[in-house]
Design a protein around this motif. Structure first.
Motif, PDB file in Angstrom:
ATOM      1  N   ILE A  38       1.111  -1.226   0.040  1.00  0.00           N
ATOM      2  CA  ILE A  38      -0.096   0.179   0.045  1.00  0.00           C
ATOM      3  C   ILE A  38       0.928   1.339   0.120  1.00  0.00           C
ATOM      4  CG2 ILE A  38      -1.848  -1.126   1.237  1.00  0.00           C
ATOM      5  CD1 ILE A  38      -1.137   0.563   3.748  1.00  0.00           C
ATOM      6  N   CYS A  39       2.025   1.025   0.066  1.00  0.00           N
ATOM      7  CA  CYS A  39       3.082   2.326   0.118  1.00  0.00           C
ATOM      8  C   CYS A  39       3.035   3.395  -0.960  1.00  0.00           C
ATOM      9  CB  CYS A  39       4.187   1.937   0.424  1.00  0.00           C
ATOM     10  SG  CYS A  39       5.295   0.849  -1.029  1.00  0.00           S
ATOM     11  N   ASP A  40       2.405   2.972  -1.998  1.00  0.00           N
ATOM     12  CA  ASP A  40       2.111   3.838  -3.239  1.00  0.00           C
ATOM     13  C   ASP A  40       0.822   4.386  -3.400  1.00  0.00           C
ATOM     14  OD1 ASP A  40       4.880   3.786  -4.389  1.00  0.00           O
ATOM     15  OD2 ASP A  40       4.486   1.775  -5.252  1.00  0.00           O
ATOM     16  N   VAL A  41      -0.191   4.190  -2.322  1.00  0.00           N
ATOM     17  CA  VAL A  41      -1.324   4.814  -2.639  1.00  0.00           C
ATOM     18  C   VAL A  41      -1.303   6.361  -2.089  1.00  0.00           C
ATOM     19  CG1 VAL A  41      -2.301   2.610  -1.754  1.00  0.00           C
ATOM     20  CG2 VAL A  41      -2.123   4.397   0.011  1.00  0.00           C
ATOM     21  N   ALA A  42      -2.287   7.039  -2.693  1.00  0.00           N
ATOM     22  CA  ALA A  42      -2.284   8.480  -2.417  1.00  0.00           C
ATOM     23  C   ALA A  42      -3.463   8.576  -1.506  1.00  0.00           C
ATOM     24  CB  ALA A  42      -3.003   8.906  -3.671  1.00  0.00           C
ATOM     25  N   VAL A  43      -2.930   9.206  -0.302  1.00  0.00           N
ATOM     26  CA  VAL A  43      -3.561   9.548   0.951  1.00  0.00           C
ATOM     27  C   VAL A  43      -4.512  10.535   0.662  1.00  0.00           C
ATOM     28  CG1 VAL A  43      -3.573  10.249   3.462  1.00  0.00           C
ATOM     29  CG2 VAL A  43      -1.931   8.772   2.655  1.00  0.00           C
ATOM     30  N   SER A  44      -5.906  10.606   1.143  1.00  0.00           N
ATOM     31  CA  SER A  44      -7.014  11.591   0.616  1.00  0.00           C
ATOM     32  C   SER A  44      -6.540  12.949   1.435  1.00  0.00           C
ATOM     33  CB  SER A  44      -8.260  11.045   1.166  1.00  0.00           C
ATOM     34  OG  SER A  44      -8.539  10.944   2.632  1.00  0.00           O
ATOM     35  N   GLU A  45      -7.095  14.069   0.782  1.00  0.00           N
ATOM     36  CA  GLU A  45      -6.972  15.455   1.464  1.00  0.00           C
ATOM     37  C   GLU A  45      -7.412  15.511   2.747  1.00  0.00           C
ATOM     38  OE1 GLU A  45      -5.297  17.787   0.583  1.00  0.00           O
ATOM     39  OE2 GLU A  45      -4.485  16.791  -1.290  1.00  0.00           O
ATOM     40  N   GLU A  46      -8.842  14.791   3.083  1.00  0.00           N
ATOM     41  CA  GLU A  46      -9.165  14.623   4.373  1.00  0.00           C
ATOM     42  C   GLU A  46      -8.387  14.273   5.428  1.00  0.00           C
ATOM     43  OE1 GLU A  46     -12.555  14.970   1.303  1.00  0.00           O
ATOM     44  OE2 GLU A  46     -10.656  13.684   1.749  1.00  0.00           O
ATOM     45  N   VAL A  47      -7.835  13.131   5.273  1.00  0.00           N
ATOM     46  CA  VAL A  47      -6.995  12.517   6.226  1.00  0.00           C
ATOM     47  C   VAL A  47      -5.668  13.418   6.135  1.00  0.00           C
ATOM     48  CG1 VAL A  47      -5.531  10.470   6.433  1.00  0.00           C
ATOM     49  CG2 VAL A  47      -7.811   9.927   5.794  1.00  0.00           C
ATOM     50  N   ARG A  48      -4.998  13.815   5.164  1.00  0.00           N
ATOM     51  CA  ARG A  48      -3.759  14.517   5.319  1.00  0.00           C
ATOM     52  C   ARG A  48      -3.964  15.808   6.219  1.00  0.00           C
ATOM     53  NH1 ARG A  48      -1.955  15.726  -0.898  1.00  0.00           N
ATOM     54  NH2 ARG A  48      -0.591  16.703   0.210  1.00  0.00           N
ATOM     55  N   HIS A  49      -5.482  16.349   6.278  1.00  0.00           N
ATOM     56  CA  HIS A  49      -5.630  17.407   6.865  1.00  0.00           C
ATOM     57  C   HIS A  49      -5.884  17.096   8.354  1.00  0.00           C
ATOM     58  CE1 HIS A  49      -7.451  21.222   8.213  1.00  0.00           C
ATOM     59  NE2 HIS A  49      -8.492  20.475   8.816  1.00  0.00           N
ATOM     60  N   TYR A  50      -6.519  16.025   8.566  1.00  0.00           N
ATOM     61  CA  TYR A  50      -6.576  15.596   9.997  1.00  0.00           C
ATOM     62  C   TYR A  50      -5.395  15.164  10.572  1.00  0.00           C
ATOM     63  CZ  TYR A  50      -8.858  12.702  13.603  1.00  0.00           C
ATOM     64  OH  TYR A  50      -9.096  11.994  14.946  1.00  0.00           O
ATOM     65  N   LEU A  51      -4.607  14.689   9.709  1.00  0.00           N
ATOM     66  CA  LEU A  51      -3.140  14.324  10.268  1.00  0.00           C
ATOM     67  C   LEU A  51      -2.285  15.260  11.049  1.00  0.00           C
ATOM     68  CD1 LEU A  51      -1.113  11.598  10.365  1.00  0.00           C
ATOM     69  CD2 LEU A  51      -0.289  12.248   8.369  1.00  0.00           C
ATOM     70  N   ARG A  52      -2.612  16.641  10.535  1.00  0.00           N
ATOM     71  CA  ARG A  52      -2.001  17.796  11.069  1.00  0.00           C
ATOM     72  C   ARG A  52      -2.749  18.319  12.229  1.00  0.00           C
ATOM     73  NH1 ARG A  52      -1.192  20.804   5.074  1.00  0.00           N
ATOM     74  NH2 ARG A  52      -0.147  18.996   4.038  1.00  0.00           N
ATOM     75  N   GLN A  53      -3.849  17.782  12.811  1.00  0.00           N
ATOM     76  CA  GLN A  53      -4.390  18.326  13.841  1.00  0.00           C
ATOM     77  C   GLN A  53      -3.988  17.357  15.259  1.00  0.00           C
ATOM     78  OE1 GLN A  53      -6.151  20.730  13.032  1.00  0.00           O
ATOM     79  NE2 GLN A  53      -5.772  20.316  11.080  1.00  0.00           N
ATOM     80  N   PRO A  54      -3.747  18.146  16.544  1.00  0.00           N
ATOM     81  CA  PRO A  54      -3.377  17.437  17.653  1.00  0.00           C
ATOM     82  C   PRO A  54      -4.497  16.503  17.981  1.00  0.00           C
ATOM     83  CG  PRO A  54      -3.783  19.656  17.816  1.00  0.00           C
ATOM     84  CD  PRO A  54      -4.073  19.493  16.501  1.00  0.00           C
ATOM     85  N   THR A  55      -5.639  16.458  17.570  1.00  0.00           N
ATOM     86  CA  THR A  55      -6.659  15.392  18.055  1.00  0.00           C
ATOM     87  C   THR A  55      -6.680  14.181  17.177  1.00  0.00           C
ATOM     88  OG1 THR A  55      -8.280  16.683  16.533  1.00  0.00           O
ATOM     89  CG2 THR A  55      -8.352  17.324  18.741  1.00  0.00           C
TER      90      THR A  55
END
Length: 424
Positions: free
Chosen positions: A182-199
């Motif tokens: 799965i290392c070549d999959v494109a992570v969705s924008e929603e998850v990339r945004h969520y990943l930047r949150q402390p929550t």
């Protein structure tokens, strides 16, 4: 007579669709079959990553125990990371998988037809080896060779003592195979945004998916481009890190991710690269990921005391590990996983059994969660967060105030516990 599970009816919508679908399965259905059912509904590929969310955005584990719901409370099924091959084929006319297969077949054919590699291939191999050597010996990039320098597994009695904490070879292979699929999959924008949150909550993410998210951190910060980090090298490094975290209650691979993810969220919040530079940002993120490598689940106090005990009791063995310092980065992330007792109590129990001095704040007979958290947050965590908040005012609302709120919460619990003891 064989017991069969109950029927489970689950309603859900596929992302960007208002049509409610239904999945029917039994609670004794294997988890992989349930996941494949949802994978088919989303028309997702075998390497895509799926997540199921409630109407209010909470993550639900895709398993046979998914809570039943109604058409009015549909879950939302999302492909949060999709393989990029389809996008390449659609947008630039390149079938990446087919290209990789052609290269593999060509390499096999060359090896079958020639006893030695042709000069042009030998020259290419020499260039690659030279580049790798340069990469791993350049001072500011030499960390990439770290994965080759990890110490070999212990073969002494100490290894036998540690075996129950090591991941099994089967588990490591499983995670490795899934990660590289799965290392070549494109992570969705929603998850990339969520990943930047402390929550951000990693509870429902599998280990191989967490490796994918760590890779995404390097990519989104543009560290792979700025430092010429080849993705295969980064992936090998991240897997070696995963492999060398032990199966202990707290200081494990998920703890390393929580530490790294909290730092990652602060990097984005305060635009850290513009303040300290790209190299320091790279060092910070990598340090977070590696900070508890090979942690045995016991702290330095226990290991020193046990080492002294061996001189008195030769029949005891000691687990030798490198001393580790708790740096500020560790404390910045600790609020994510205040789980501050299974590991502690395990150590104090071992100290009692071996006749060693019992570490006071780990004794299950003397400590409570509220009192321990009040001490840790009040004397260690909050002063560090407040210092960070003075340096980066953007962090006041993001992390400083939540820590103050947490301290107030545990103080109230601690006072309530004291009142309860007085009225017994």
């Amino acid at each position: 007579m064989e017991c069969r599970g109950e029927s489970r009816l689950v309603y859900f919508t596929v992302e960007r669709s208002d049509h409610c679908e239904a999945a029917l399965f039994r609670t004794d259905t294997p988890a992989d079959e349930v996941k494949e059912l949802f994978r088919a509904a989303a028309e997702a590929g075998p390497g895509d990553v799926l997540k199921l969310y409630t109407a209010d955005g909470r993550l639900v584990n895709i398993s046979p125990s998914i809570p039943s719901n109604t058409p009015d409370t549909c879950y939302n099924l999302q492909v949060v990371a999709a393989h990029c091959n389809g996008m390449l084929l659609d947008e630039v006319g390149i079938d990446l998988l087919a290209l990789e297969q052609r290269v593999a077949r060509l390499e096999k054919q060359i090896r079958m037809e020639f006893e030695e590699l042709p000069p042009v291939v030998q020259d290419l191999k020499h260039q690659v080896d030279s580049f790798r050597k340069k990469l791993e010996t350049t001072e500011h990039l030499s960390w990439l060779g770290f994965y080759k320098e990890l110490p070999p597994p212990l073969s002494t009695e100490a290894c036998r003592r540690l075996q129950y904490r090591r991941k099994s070879e089967e588990e490591k292979r499983r995670v490795r195979d899934k990660f590289f699929s799965i290392c070549d999959v494109a992570v969705s924008e929603e998850v990339r945004h969520y990943l930047r949150q402390p929550t951000f909550d990693c509870h429902q993410w599998e280990d191989e998916e967490i490796l994918l998210l760590l890779q995404q951190m390097y990519v989104d910060l543009d560290l792979t481009t700025k430092f010429g980090i080849e993705l295969p090298t980064l992936r090998s490094f991240l897997y070696e890190v995963y492999k060398n975290y032990n199966e202990v209650p707290f200081h494990n691979f998920r703890h390393c991710f929580c530490v790294a993810q909290m730092m990652y969220s602060m990097v984005w919040c305060v635009k850290l690269p513009s303040k300290i530079g790209d190299l320091e940002t790279l060092i910070l993120l990598t340090s977070c990921i590696c900070h508890d490598l090979d942690h045995p689940g016991y702290n330095n106090i226990y290991q020193r005391q046990q080492k002294k005990s061996i001189k008195r009791s030769p029949q005891l063995t000691v687990v030798e590990t490198e001393a580790r310092a708790f740096g500020p980065v560790t404390f910045v992330m600790s609020l994510k996983f205040l789980v501050a007792f299974q590991e502690f109590f395990k150590q104090s129990d071992a100290e009692k059994l071996e006749g060693l001095p019992v570490t006071p704040f780990m004794d299950r007979e003397k400590i409570t969660k509220p009192s321990s958290q009040c001490s840790f947050i009040g004397f260690v965590l909050l002063p560090l967060f407040e210092a960070l908040g003075e340096l980066f005012t953007e962090l006041q609302d993001l992390i400083v105030q939540p820590v103050r709120d947490a301290l107030d919460h545990y103080r109230r619990l601690n006072e309530a516990a004291k009142d309860e003891r007085l009225h017994r």
